[in-house]
Design an enzyme around this catalytic site. Structure first.
Site, PDB file in Angstrom:
ATOM      1  N   CYS A  62      34.354  63.306  64.620  1.00 10.63           N
ATOM      2  CA  CYS A  62      33.919  64.441  65.446  1.00 10.63           C
ATOM      3  C   CYS A  62      32.405  64.340  65.642  1.00 10.63           C
ATOM      4  CB  CYS A  62      34.322  65.738  64.754  1.00 10.63           C
ATOM      5  SG  CYS A  62      33.382  67.186  65.241  1.00 10.63           S
ATOM      6  N   CYS A  65      30.101  67.190  64.648  1.00  7.75           N
ATOM      7  CA  CYS A  65      30.105  67.312  63.174  1.00  7.75           C
ATOM      8  C   CYS A  65      29.155  66.279  62.577  1.00  7.75           C
ATOM      9  CB  CYS A  65      31.494  67.062  62.594  1.00  7.75           C
ATOM     10  SG  CYS A  65      32.835  68.024  63.294  1.00  7.75           S
TER      11      CYS A  65
END
Lengths: 161, 158
Positions: A62, A65
């Site tokens: 991600c 992230c």
């Protein structure tokens, strides 16, 4: 002009959605959990009662992230002595890429492997990243959905330390 | 005093360097580079799924299993993140025996669209194999906000 107006409505609606989400979860007790860390030992959230906890749901693949991780590492280093404990909850399917990422980015806080149960207990983790800031009393103070500026997280944490 | 500032500068440089590495690693697989002709909106897909007639698509979730187990589109199969070669192989194996005209819908929704690393490689892989009727579900924010919160059909578990 029309595009600008539409963008304005979109951003307002998005902000409103996030604010509702945040308000809904504020001040409720953070659900306790016991999950395996990367080293195999289990981590129990309630063991950190008395500390300010930043619970970060993330995954190695991600991008937003990943962009947050260096900032979280710095936040942990800066406020560890004042009682901040960051806990990462990886939503990766297996621990191997998480271990590699952990080493590569010199992460300085524990990471557990998440599952569907913890996702549901925290109101559904159906998009990443999601961060919960939990007070020393074990109650959720703030929930952030999506990439959050490091300065915002720092302010949230400082307010509780 | 000097060492304190040196330390702060070193940390800032390290954060910038790591962020750059992350961005460069991810730039190639951006969902935003998908042409609009490859996309399908949630409303459109719901209409297709609920229509009495017409071909129903084969649907693959190319994100995290943990997220799939919490909520997914009923009838869709889990394939997993295709950012790895393993994930891509899984996707190719799943479709290799199908006619190349098969209607296939791919979706992820783990990250905001502008950051999704999975749908573009999945779309590329199927088109390289010769599939001509592939659509990628456009989820602007994530599966929770753009599908579950909208009240569209959801299944849980395996």
């Amino acid at each position: 002009m029309l595009i600008l107006v539409a963008a304005g409505f979109y951003l307002k609606a998005r902000h409103s959605f996030r604010a509702r989400e945040a308000a809904a979860r504020q001040h409720s007790a953070a659900p306790d959990f016991s999950l395996p860390q990367l080293n195999g030992q289990s981590l129990q959230l309630s063991d950190y009662r008395g500390k300010v906890v930043l619970l970060d749901f993330w995954a190695t693949w991600c991008t937003p992230c990943r962009e947050e991780i260096p900032h979280l590492v710095e936040l942990q280093r800066k406020y560890r002595d004042q009682g901040l404990q960051i806990i990462g909850v990886s939503m990766d399917d297996s621990p191997e890429p998480v271990r590699e990422f952990y080493q590569r980015f010199q992460m300085n806080y524990p990471v557990v492997m998440g599952d569907a149960e913890i996702g549901e207990r925290y109101g559904g983790v159906l998009g990443l990243p999601i961060a919960f800031v939990i007070g020393r009393d074990g109650r959720i103070s703030v929930k952030h959905i999506g990439a959050t500026d490091a300065s915002v997280l720092e302010q949230d944490v400082k307010a509780l330390l | 005093m000097i060492s304190k500032w040196t330390g702060r500068i070193a940390v800032s440089v390290l954060i910038s360097a790591l962020s750059t590495v992350i961005l460069l690693n991810q730039a190639h697989g951006q969902a935003t580079s998908l042409p609009s002709s490859h996309l399908i909106n949630p409303e459109e897909l719901v209409k297709v799924l609920q229509a009495a007639k017409g071909e129903k698509p084969l649907m693959f979730q190319v994100g995290s299993y943990v997220l799939y187990a919490q909520a997914h589109i009923p009838g869709s199969d889990y394939v997993g993140p295709v950012t790895s070669e393993l994930g891509l192989q899984q996707l190719r194996r799943r479709v290799e025996s199908l006619p190349r005209t098969k209607f296939i819908v791919l979706y992820c929704g783990c990250c905001p669209w502008s950051h999704c690393p999975n749908v573009k490689p999945a779309d590329d892989a199927l088109r390289t194999m010769g599939f001509t009727n592939v659509k990628v579900l456009y989820l602007a924010n994530n599966f929770g906000a753009d599908w579950v919160e909208k009240g569209y059909p959801v299944a849980k578990g395996q």
